[in-house]
Design an enzyme around this catalytic site. Structure first.
Site, PDB file in Angstrom:
ATOM      1  N   ARG A  73      58.318  19.108  -6.065  1.00  0.00           N
ATOM      2  CA  ARG A  73      57.316  20.143  -6.210  1.00  0.00           C
ATOM      3  C   ARG A  73      57.426  20.880  -4.910  1.00  0.00           C
ATOM      4  O   ARG A  73      57.308  22.098  -5.019  1.00  0.00           O
ATOM      5  CB  ARG A  73      55.850  19.473  -6.478  1.00  0.00           C
ATOM      6  CG  ARG A  73      54.803  20.393  -6.245  1.00  0.00           C
ATOM      7  CD  ARG A  73      53.828  20.924  -7.278  1.00  0.00           C
ATOM      8  NE  ARG A  73      52.978  21.946  -6.484  1.00  0.00           N
ATOM      9  CZ  ARG A  73      52.916  23.374  -6.841  1.00  0.00           C
ATOM     10  NH1 ARG A  73      53.760  23.705  -8.129  1.00  0.00           N
ATOM     11  NH2 ARG A  73      52.229  24.131  -6.461  1.00  0.00           N
TER      12      ARG A  73
ATOM     13  N   CYS B 129      52.814  17.173 -12.144  1.00  0.00           N
ATOM     14  CA  CYS B 129      52.893  15.843 -11.601  1.00  0.00           C
ATOM     15  C   CYS B 129      51.816  15.062 -12.037  1.00  0.00           C
ATOM     16  O   CYS B 129      51.005  15.538 -12.597  1.00  0.00           O
ATOM     17  CB  CYS B 129      53.133  15.850 -10.187  1.00  0.00           C
ATOM     18  SG  CYS B 129      52.085  16.481  -9.428  1.00  0.00           S
TER      19      CYS B 129
ATOM     20  N   ARG C 142      49.815  21.633 -11.687  1.00  0.00           N
ATOM     21  CA  ARG C 142      50.629  22.405 -10.692  1.00  0.00           C
ATOM     22  C   ARG C 142      51.072  23.743 -11.002  1.00  0.00           C
ATOM     23  O   ARG C 142      52.372  24.049 -11.032  1.00  0.00           O
ATOM     24  CB  ARG C 142      51.673  21.396  -9.825  1.00  0.00           C
ATOM     25  CG  ARG C 142      51.267  19.891  -9.785  1.00  0.00           C
ATOM     26  CD  ARG C 142      50.101  19.748  -8.728  1.00  0.00           C
ATOM     27  NE  ARG C 142      50.429  20.130  -7.450  1.00  0.00           N
ATOM     28  CZ  ARG C 142      51.245  19.541  -6.320  1.00  0.00           C
ATOM     29  NH1 ARG C 142      51.237  18.309  -6.714  1.00  0.00           N
ATOM     30  NH2 ARG C 142      51.322  19.930  -5.190  1.00  0.00           N
ATOM     31  N   PRO C 143      50.150  24.608 -11.470  1.00  0.00           N
ATOM     32  CA  PRO C 143      50.950  26.055 -11.633  1.00  0.00           C
ATOM     33  C   PRO C 143      51.282  26.551 -10.344  1.00  0.00           C
ATOM     34  O   PRO C 143      51.044  26.213  -9.068  1.00  0.00           O
ATOM     35  CB  PRO C 143      49.685  26.607 -12.182  1.00  0.00           C
ATOM     36  CG  PRO C 143      48.452  26.171 -11.624  1.00  0.00           C
ATOM     37  CD  PRO C 143      48.799  24.645 -11.394  1.00  0.00           C
ATOM     38  N   ILE C 144      51.919  27.766 -10.622  1.00  0.00           N
ATOM     39  CA  ILE C 144      52.310  28.829  -9.532  1.00  0.00           C
ATOM     40  C   ILE C 144      52.133  30.337  -9.808  1.00  0.00           C
ATOM     41  O   ILE C 144      52.567  31.174  -9.033  1.00  0.00           O
ATOM     42  CB  ILE C 144      54.085  28.439  -9.201  1.00  0.00           C
ATOM     43  CG1 ILE C 144      54.814  29.082 -10.602  1.00  0.00           C
ATOM     44  CG2 ILE C 144      54.517  27.255  -8.935  1.00  0.00           C
ATOM     45  CD1 ILE C 144      56.340  29.268 -10.235  1.00  0.00           C
TER      46      ILE C 144
ATOM     47  N   LEU D 219      49.731  31.967  -8.673  1.00  0.00           N
ATOM     48  CA  LEU D 219      49.185  32.577  -7.292  1.00  0.00           C
ATOM     49  C   LEU D 219      50.651  32.808  -6.574  1.00  0.00           C
ATOM     50  O   LEU D 219      50.595  33.964  -5.861  1.00  0.00           O
ATOM     51  CB  LEU D 219      48.149  31.745  -6.565  1.00  0.00           C
ATOM     52  CG  LEU D 219      46.951  31.464  -7.468  1.00  0.00           C
ATOM     53  CD1 LEU D 219      46.166  30.597  -6.520  1.00  0.00           C
ATOM     54  CD2 LEU D 219      46.270  32.928  -7.852  1.00  0.00           C
TER      55      LEU D 219
ATOM     56  N   ASP E  56      44.057  15.164   0.101  1.00  0.00           N
ATOM     57  CA  ASP E  56      45.108  14.317   0.539  1.00  0.00           C
ATOM     58  C   ASP E  56      44.666  12.954   1.031  1.00  0.00           C
ATOM     59  O   ASP E  56      45.567  11.975   1.180  1.00  0.00           O
ATOM     60  CB  ASP E  56      46.345  14.917   1.342  1.00  0.00           C
ATOM     61  CG  ASP E  56      47.084  15.878   0.529  1.00  0.00           C
ATOM     62  OD1 ASP E  56      47.738  16.621   1.064  1.00  0.00           O
ATOM     63  OD2 ASP E  56      46.846  15.910  -0.761  1.00  0.00           O
TER      64      ASP E  56
ATOM     65  N   ILE F 230      39.917  19.878  -5.811  1.00  0.00           N
ATOM     66  CA  ILE F 230      41.237  20.641  -5.753  1.00  0.00           C
ATOM     67  C   ILE F 230      42.119  20.315  -6.895  1.00  0.00           C
ATOM     68  O   ILE F 230      42.696  21.251  -7.475  1.00  0.00           O
ATOM     69  CB  ILE F 230      41.927  20.270  -4.359  1.00  0.00           C
ATOM     70  CG1 ILE F 230      40.853  20.501  -3.163  1.00  0.00           C
ATOM     71  CG2 ILE F 230      43.314  20.922  -4.318  1.00  0.00           C
ATOM     72  CD1 ILE F 230      40.737  21.868  -3.053  1.00  0.00           C
TER      73      ILE F 230
END
Ligand code: EPZ
Length: 420
Positions: free
Chosen positions: A91, A115, A120-122, A124, A306, A328
């Site tokens: 990713r 994942c 996990r879009p993109i 933006l 994380d 998040i």
């Protein structure tokens, strides 16, 4: 596949050297695509994700060498398309899109897909590229951004969960070679974004405001080669701090930066763990019994997502109720069911996990899933009575340099074995 065999119950003692930050090194390696001149990146962690990014840059046509923590890249001539399989598998490699768009005015990569921690879009990232004048097309699993010329503009990159780290990195990299001024509002403030901006400015870019929610980039004609030393990995440091607390030991984190860890240090303090600065190191030890503590993950400088899994592992040892809320990612609780195998009592209620802590953990075979969930299982195994077998440790090798070697140095009884 390899597993870790951990005999728990040994307090960790000694010094551990914190490696370079994976999440700074990956976008910085991608940024070398912005120039045809040679770049040298030092203090790069020896991780499978770093080697993988090296393979992607090589595939794109760059000359890459990775040895003893130094990465040398020269992207003299490059293609504008990332190999479908390579980009889809990691990713983090989405951050080659911005440099390719900046340098070649076109970029085509496989859609990164989801994942274990969420879709996990993109969107933006693409919103930012369009704001710079790129046309976006999606077909056959690829996303393509192309523009005759890139023109700076003002854009808002905040999304459903606040700012986007790699989205900010991607757009900032493309904007370095756009004509005119770009202003990114609701930019990510993570230290890794600041480190990337520092490298880009060393290459001749004109970036100000990195580390704040408003980043301004004045486009230049071209960028030149540069040298850079990557910041220490704050997530690795937090993980060892939590392992020290979980085992009731005392550990010195060499090279950890307290100024990148305020939220984590604050929460550890609340949980009964002392974190003291000692020159350029941090010394971590419990101040008595662990105390339950509520945690909510937020964009930087809030508590990092994380470190959520590792903190949850610690809270299973603290008597009382701890509420861990993940703001998040949609599904970052893969570690809950595995921690339950070790005897943890955790209930998920929507975005929150309610941890009823205080009962000792007992070792068992568990399965690693995503990188940080796996680290949480190692932390739990170190504290549990008996033996814990953590399977599929390749997840951990993606983001932790020599974790079993570093833990053995601290006295942990951990062996890497072939999965039986
Ligand atoms: C980076 O991922 C890190 N990875 C992640 O670390 C980290 O968890 C994450 O930032 C948040 O801090 C690297 O730097 C390689 P985001 P990134 O875009 O940039 C949503 C690890 O364990 N979003 O900040 O991909 C997204 O779904 C890894 O080292 C959109 O909606 O994360 C998420 O809910 C895991 N649209 C939130 O924003 C977009 O276009 C934050 O994602 C982009 C993101």
């Amino acid at each position: 596949m390899e597993s870790f065999l951990i005999k728990g119950g040994v307090p960790l003692h000694g010094e551990v050297t914190i490696s370079g930050a994976k999440n700074a090194a990956l976008p910085i390696m991608a940024a070398t695509l912005l120039t045809s001149e040679p770049c040298v990146i030092r203090h790069v962690p020896n991780l499978s994700d770093v080697r993988f990014m090296g393979r992607i840059l090589t595939w794109l046509g760059a000359k890459v060498s990775i040895e003893a923590g130094t990465v040398r890249v020269q992207a003299k001539k490059i293609k504008g398309q990332g190999d479908y399989d390579l980009v889809r598998k990691m990713r983090g490699s989405i951050c080659i899109m911005g440099p390719l768009l900046g340098r070649l005015k076109q970029a085509r990569v496989s859609l990164p897909g989801g994942c274990t921690i969420g879709p996990r879009p993109i969107n933006l990232h693409l919103k930012g590229f369009e704001a710079l004048g790129a046309k976006i097309t999606i077909e056959a699993g690829y996303v393509q951004a192309a523009a005759k010329r890139l023109a700076g503009s003002t854009m808002f990159l905040g999304g459903r969960a606040g700012s986007t780290v790699l989205g900010t990195a991607n757009v900032m990299m493309a904007a370095t070679l756009a004509e005119g001024v770009t202003v990114i509002e609701s930019a990510a403030c993570e230290p890794e974004v600041v480190d990337l901006a520092k490298f880009l400015n060393a290459m001749g870019a004109k970036i100000s405001g990195a580390g704040s929610p408003t980043i301004t980039i004045t486009g230049v004609k071209e960028l030149h080669g540069a040298e850079h030393e990557v910041i220490p990995d704050r997530i690795e440091a937090a993980t060892y701090a939590i392992a020290a607390a979980a085992t009731n030991g005392e550990v010195t984190l060499k090279g950890a930066r307290a100024d990148h860890l305020h939220a984590v240090i604050d929460k550890l303090h609340e949980a009964g763990v002392a974190v003291k600065r000692q020159g350029t190191n941090l010394v971590v030890r419990r101040k008595g019994r662990l105390k339950s503590s509520d945690v909510t993950t937020l964009p930087y400088s809030g508590f990092p997502t994380d470190v959520q899994a590792q903190m949850m592992a610690l809270m299973t040892l603290a008597p009382g109720l701890s509420i861990i809320t993940e703001r998040i990612f949609e599904s970052r609780f893969m570690h809950v069911s595995e921690l339950a195998r070790l005897g943890a009592d955790i209930e998920i209620e929507g975005p929150s996990a309610i941890v009823k802590g205080g009962r000792p953990l007992s070792g068992a075979p568990v399965m690693a899933s995503d990188l940080r969930a796996s680290a949480a299982l190692v932390v739990a195994g170190l504290a549990a009575n008996g033996t814990t077998q953590v399977n599929r440790v390749y997840h951990i090798d993606r983001g932790y340099e020599n974790i079993d070697g570093k833990l053995r140095q601290l006295g942990a009884r951990i062996q890497r074995v072939e999965e039986s």
